[in-house]
Design an enzyme around this catalytic site. Structure first.
Site, short mmCIF file in Angstrom:
data_model
loop_
_atom_site.label_atom_id
_atom_site.label_comp_id
_atom_site.label_asym_id
_atom_site.label_seq_id
_atom_site.Cartn_x
_atom_site.Cartn_y
_atom_site.Cartn_z
CB SER A 182 6.22 1.08 2.54
OG SER A 182 5.79 2.26 3.20
CD GLU B 102 -3.42 6.03 -8.73
OE1 GLU B 102 -2.79 5.37 -7.85
OE2 GLU B 102 -3.66 5.57 -9.86
CE LYS C 172 2.22 3.31 -3.51
NZ LYS C 172 0.86 2.71 -3.52
#
Length: 400
Positions: free
Chosen positions: A382, A116, A94
């Site tokens: 991830s 968010e 991210k």
């Protein structure tokens, strides 16, 4: 990628039938401003130099491509490599997008960024980007996700962000996005919304994909160096779809099997899942047209996943487009299968994966044994599982 004579996406962000901009009129100027700024700075040498330096010295890129020898030996068949996005600063992929958008917001003259978050990793990454760029930050998060991801909530606050609880609806990611969009509509002049996945109104699906595409660019070079060839198969989990498109995008012109793994929850038949391609239909949701879990009246259905990052009711529009072209195959994995994979990778390799990534590992466990030993699979790992340990312990009845 141009698979037809027409440019994909088109100038309004359509991937064929999918994508586009479906937002209140008050947000259109902000989206147009963002599109122009991204187009400018994505070609700006100073911006790219700053981003490249931070990718190397702050995020920790390139992340390793690790040959999971013990896992390969344990399950047999294809050689399994892990693209170690869990080793990024903040613990997940991210940060690639959040830091890029924070730098962009600063150049646009914004003083505040909002986001968010579901699993919390995007919230932590955005708070990190805001702290680095010197921007005010507010993160919207559903009550249920705050409970499941209390560690990440505290991390965001340590990083200087305000975490605002969303105690309506399902109290998860879709409700957090609704609140963030309301905030952006109200504060559009001084605020940038750091959307965390390849979803939403144009240009977010393209911009987030581009910031994440470094994953596949690195993996392509790394696997050729390690094996002397391209991989036979790529596997990644799919919530909104940023980590998967980040890996897949660099390989789209190659004849490589690519598999996106959705959250099967308690099973498709139970109705308690987040497998949009198994149980969804075309609809408009939170700014774009895509596959969506909805009833016959168009009302959004509740979702479920053991993973807070995969229980989203829709999926990125480019994923739908690539599925129609048979470029990517989509499947789903149940909670129980993901939990077994979560433990297996820890035992076999000393790596505890995020529950999201555990879905990709679980599907690999299913298909790798039937593949030839000379074939190669790359899994996008991830994120790391620190954030999920307490929740898994609770599910198993273990008191920490």
């Amino acid at each position: 990628m141009n698979t037809k004579t027409n440019k994909i996406p088109d100038s309004k962000g359509h991937f064929g039938t999918y994508g586009g901009r479906f937002v209140p009129e008050t947000l259109m100027p902000a989206l147009i401003e963002l599109e122009k700024a991204y187009r400018k700075y994505s070609r700006d040498k100073d911006f790219l130099a700053e981003l490249g330096s931070l990718q190397k010295n702050y995020i920790g890129r390139p992340t390793p491509l690790y040959f999971a020898r013990k896992l390969t030996e344990l399950i047999g068949g294809a050689k399994i490599y892990l693209k170690r996005e869990d080793l990024c600063h903040t613990g997940a992929h991210k940060i690639n997008n959040a830091l890029g958008q924070a730098l962009l917001a600063k150049r646009m003259g914004k003083k505040r960024i909002i986001a968010e978050t579901g699993a919390g990793q995007h919230g932590v990454a955005t708070a990190t980007g805001a702290a680095h760029a010197g921007l005010e930050c507010e993160i919207y998060m559903g009550s249920e996700d705050m409970r499941r991801q209390s560690l990440n909530v505290y991390k965001m606050r340590l990083l200087g962000a305000k975490v605002t609880e969303v105690n309506v609806g399902s109290k998860t990611l879709k409700d957090a996005i609704n609140e963030a969009l309301r905030d952006w509509t109200t504060n559009v002049l001084n605020t940038h919304y750091v959307l965390g996945t390849v979803f939403g109104p144009h240009p977010f699906p393209v911009m987030v994909r581009d910031f994440q595409s470094i994953i596949g660019k690195e993996a392509r070079q790394q696997i050729v160096k390690a094996e002397g060839k391209l991989p036979d198969c790529l596997i990644a989990c799919v919530g909104g779809g940023s980590n998967s498109i980040g890996l897949f995008y660099a390989f789209l012109k190659d004849n490589i099997k690519m598999i996106g793994v959705e959250a099967g929850g308690h099973g498709i038949e139970s109705g308690e899942h987040a497998a949009r391609f198994a149980g969804g239909s075309l609809g408009v949701f939170q700014g774009c047209k895509s596959y969506l879990l909805q009833n016959d009246d168009g009302n959004v259905l509740g979702t479920h996943s053991v993973s807070a990052g995969l229980d989203y009711a829709s999926v990125g529009p480019e994923h739908c487009y690539l599925r129609d072209l048979n470029k990517i195959e989509y499947t789903n994995i149940t909670d129980d299968e993901a939990l077994k994979a979560f433990e297996l990778l820890g035992n076999a390799e000393g790596i505890i994966p995020a529950l999201e990534s555990a879905h990709a590992i679980a599907h690999t466990i299913k298909i790798a044994p039937a593949m030839p030993k000379h074939s190669v699979i790359i899994i996008n790992l991830s994120g790391r599982g620190d954030k999920d340990v307490q929740e898994v312990a609770k599910i198993k009845g273990i008191t920490l």
